[in-house]
Scaffold this motif. Structure first.
Motif, mmCIF file in Angstrom:
data_model
loop_
_atom_site.group_PDB
_atom_site.id
_atom_site.type_symbol
_atom_site.label_atom_id
_atom_site.label_comp_id
_atom_site.label_asym_id
_atom_site.label_seq_id
_atom_site.Cartn_x
_atom_site.Cartn_y
_atom_site.Cartn_z
ATOM 1 N N GLY A 128 0.795 -1.227 0.000
ATOM 2 C CA GLY A 128 0.000 0.000 0.000
ATOM 3 C C GLY A 128 0.820 1.265 0.000
ATOM 4 N N ILE A 129 1.917 1.286 -0.755
ATOM 5 C CA ILE A 129 2.749 2.470 -0.880
ATOM 6 C C ILE A 129 3.089 2.643 -2.359
ATOM 7 N N PRO A 130 3.138 3.888 -2.863
ATOM 8 C CA PRO A 130 3.446 4.078 -4.290
ATOM 9 C C PRO A 130 4.783 3.453 -4.677
ATOM 10 N N ILE A 131 4.802 2.838 -5.866
ATOM 11 C CA ILE A 131 5.977 2.098 -6.342
ATOM 12 C C ILE A 131 6.508 2.722 -7.625
ATOM 13 N N ILE A 132 7.825 2.960 -7.651
ATOM 14 C CA ILE A 132 8.535 3.280 -8.872
ATOM 15 C C ILE A 132 9.343 2.035 -9.234
ATOM 16 N N ALA A 133 8.969 1.369 -10.304
ATOM 17 C CA ALA A 133 9.746 0.220 -10.763
ATOM 18 C C ALA A 133 11.104 0.711 -11.249
ATOM 19 N N TYR A 134 12.126 -0.094 -11.021
ATOM 20 C CA TYR A 134 13.494 0.301 -11.377
ATOM 21 C C TYR A 134 13.977 -0.642 -12.468
ATOM 22 N N ASN A 135 14.067 -0.112 -13.685
ATOM 23 C CA ASN A 135 14.536 -0.930 -14.802
ATOM 24 C C ASN A 135 16.011 -0.668 -15.045
ATOM 25 N N ASN A 136 16.841 -1.673 -14.779
ATOM 26 C CA ASN A 136 18.286 -1.524 -14.953
ATOM 27 C C ASN A 136 18.858 -2.789 -15.595
ATOM 28 N N ASN A 157 -0.736 0.174 -6.977
ATOM 29 C CA ASN A 157 0.208 1.154 -6.447
ATOM 30 C C ASN A 157 1.407 1.431 -7.338
ATOM 31 N N MET A 158 1.394 0.903 -8.556
ATOM 32 C CA MET A 158 2.484 1.159 -9.497
ATOM 33 C C MET A 158 2.252 2.519 -10.155
ATOM 34 N N VAL A 159 3.175 3.460 -9.925
ATOM 35 C CA VAL A 159 2.961 4.816 -10.434
ATOM 36 C C VAL A 159 4.018 5.268 -11.431
ATOM 37 N N GLY A 160 5.216 4.651 -11.416
ATOM 38 C CA GLY A 160 6.268 5.160 -12.279
ATOM 39 C C GLY A 160 7.353 4.137 -12.531
ATOM 40 N N VAL A 161 8.327 4.554 -13.351
ATOM 41 C CA VAL A 161 9.473 3.696 -13.640
ATOM 42 C C VAL A 161 10.727 4.549 -13.722
ATOM 43 N N LYS A 162 11.775 4.080 -13.055
ATOM 44 C CA LYS A 162 13.107 4.636 -13.253
ATOM 45 C C LYS A 162 13.705 3.896 -14.440
ATOM 46 N N GLU A 163 13.919 4.603 -15.544
ATOM 47 C CA GLU A 163 14.347 4.001 -16.792
ATOM 48 C C GLU A 163 15.859 4.158 -16.953
ATOM 49 N N PHE A 164 16.576 3.027 -16.815
ATOM 50 C CA PHE A 164 18.035 3.028 -16.784
ATOM 51 C C PHE A 164 18.625 2.187 -17.920
ATOM 52 N N SER A 165 17.845 1.968 -18.970
ATOM 53 C CA SER A 165 18.379 1.151 -20.063
ATOM 54 C C SER A 165 19.439 1.897 -20.853
ATOM 55 N N GLY A 166 19.402 3.222 -20.816
ATOM 56 C CA GLY A 166 20.329 4.028 -21.601
ATOM 57 C C GLY A 166 19.829 4.344 -22.995
ATOM 58 N N VAL A 171 11.678 6.152 -23.366
ATOM 59 C CA VAL A 171 10.758 7.115 -22.757
ATOM 60 C C VAL A 171 9.511 7.245 -23.615
ATOM 61 N N HIS A 172 9.687 7.439 -24.918
ATOM 62 C CA HIS A 172 8.543 7.542 -25.831
ATOM 63 C C HIS A 172 7.713 6.270 -25.811
ATOM 64 N N GLN A 173 8.393 5.121 -25.834
ATOM 65 C CA GLN A 173 7.692 3.846 -25.916
ATOM 66 C C GLN A 173 6.879 3.568 -24.652
ATOM 67 N N ILE A 174 7.440 3.891 -23.498
ATOM 68 C CA ILE A 174 6.719 3.661 -22.241
ATOM 69 C C ILE A 174 5.501 4.574 -22.152
ATOM 70 N N LEU A 175 5.683 5.833 -22.493
ATOM 71 C CA LEU A 175 4.571 6.778 -22.418
ATOM 72 C C LEU A 175 3.458 6.408 -23.397
ATOM 73 N N VAL A 186 19.588 7.523 -15.983
ATOM 74 C CA VAL A 186 21.015 7.750 -16.255
ATOM 75 C C VAL A 186 21.248 9.246 -16.433
ATOM 76 N N ASP A 187 22.257 9.762 -15.754
ATOM 77 C CA ASP A 187 22.482 11.204 -15.780
ATOM 78 C C ASP A 187 22.742 11.736 -17.180
ATOM 79 N N ASP A 188 23.431 10.950 -18.020
ATOM 80 C CA ASP A 188 23.801 11.480 -19.324
ATOM 81 C C ASP A 188 22.683 11.384 -20.356
ATOM 82 N N LEU A 189 21.444 11.175 -19.885
ATOM 83 C CA LEU A 189 20.258 11.349 -20.722
ATOM 84 C C LEU A 189 19.248 12.273 -20.039
ATOM 85 N N ALA A 190 19.705 13.062 -19.070
ATOM 86 C CA ALA A 190 18.780 13.925 -18.327
ATOM 87 C C ALA A 190 18.084 14.919 -19.240
#
Length: 290
Positions: A128-136, A157-166, A171-175, A186-190
């Motif tokens: 019962g807490i919001p979840i950000i899935a972490y894709n790495n 409770n799934m609300v977001g994803v940390k997208e770390f594929s590089g 981003v477009h595909q998930i949205l 990843v910082d170098d795609l900020a």
């Protein structure tokens, strides 16, 4: 509206010279990051060296960051662990301690079946807490594809994803596939991620340069590329370190250069060699010269 918009710093864990968790320094670091304008804090992620912490230490780290934040910014807790049972227990601890959400990897110890991944997140959702899935998929055996995320997005409770594929195309595909909010991993795609529609950034290098990170992401989200690009290009040589295996050592050294020392990394992570340190110094001086 996105629940976790803006720059969320994946907070490093400060250690003393004897490799003990430096609780006071962690509290001070959390305070400093908030004062510098970050939008949220994430303890016990990969950058926080969660895998080297004892259970008692890990609980202390989470509670210290939440206490330091004092409700001023959300705290999202990393729940990475070998078993679903442990992940669920860390999510319960985060909820009880006052966290705003959790960041959760899929099973990490082997390559799981899709049904096992779904069951893993189903169990976590019951906390019962919001979840950000972490894709790495760079560092772990599972790739949370847009198609799989579309299935997971149906959990309560799934609300977001940390997208770390590089791959910024993700981003477009998930949205397009679902309504999860996307946070750049990843910082170098900020910059590119923000342009593509990511509403958040789970950031590493902004442990050392928080104001610059916030400014960059806000400019990119606003589409002010003429202002964002020069800043991004100055920071990019540092950002590349966030996607390397030695990211923790590199970012802790950047923090030392920024006047925010946080001690060593715990073995098996060893200090960087002089050639690596010299390269980071050069990149940092270039970024800070302006």
């Amino acid at each position: 509206m996105a629940q976790f918009a803006g720059v969320y710093v994946a907070v490093v864990t400060p250690f003393t010279d004897q490799y003990e968790v430096d609780v006071q320094r962690l509290h001070e670091l959390s305070e400093w990051l908030i004062e510098k304008g970050v939008h949220g804090l994430i303890p016990c992620g990969s950058l926080g060296e969660y895998a080297t912490l004892s259970a008692a230490e890990r609980a202390t780290v989470v509670e210290t960051v939440i206490k330091a934040a004092a409700g001023r910014v959300p705290v999202v807790v990393g729940t990475g662990a070998p078993s679903t049972k442990q992940v669920v227990e860390w999510a319960r601890h985060a909820k009880e301690a006052g966290a705003a959400g959790v960041m959760a990897l899929p099973p990490v110890s082997y390559k799981p079946l899709e049904s096992e991944i779904v069951a893993h997140y189903e169990a976590l959702s019951k906390v019962g807490i919001p979840i950000i899935a972490y894709n790495n998929p760079r560092d772990y055996p599972t790739d949370l594809t847009p198609e799989l995320l579309a299935k997971l997005s149906k959990l309560d409770n799934m609300v977001g994803v940390k997208e770390f594929s590089g791959d910024v195309r993700r981003v477009h595909q998930i949205l397009a596939a679902c309504e999860l909010e996307v946070l750049v991993g990843v910082d170098d795609l900020a910059l590119e991620g923000a342009i593509a529609g990511a509403t958040g950034w789970i950031a590493g290098v902004p442990n050392a340069l928080p104001e610059e990170g916030v400014q960059l992401f806000e400019l990119a989200r606003a589409g002010k590329l003429e202002e964002a690009l020069p800043l991004y290009r100055r920071l990019l040589p540092l950002f590349h370190y966030d996607a390397q295996p030695q990211l923790v050592q590199a970012i802790k050294y950047m923090m030392e250069l920024a006047g925010q020392p946080v001690g060593p990394t715990r073995p098996p992570r060893l200090p960087l060699g002089e050639a690596d340190l010299a390269a980071i110094r050069q990149a940092y001086r270039h970024a800070a010269a302006h």
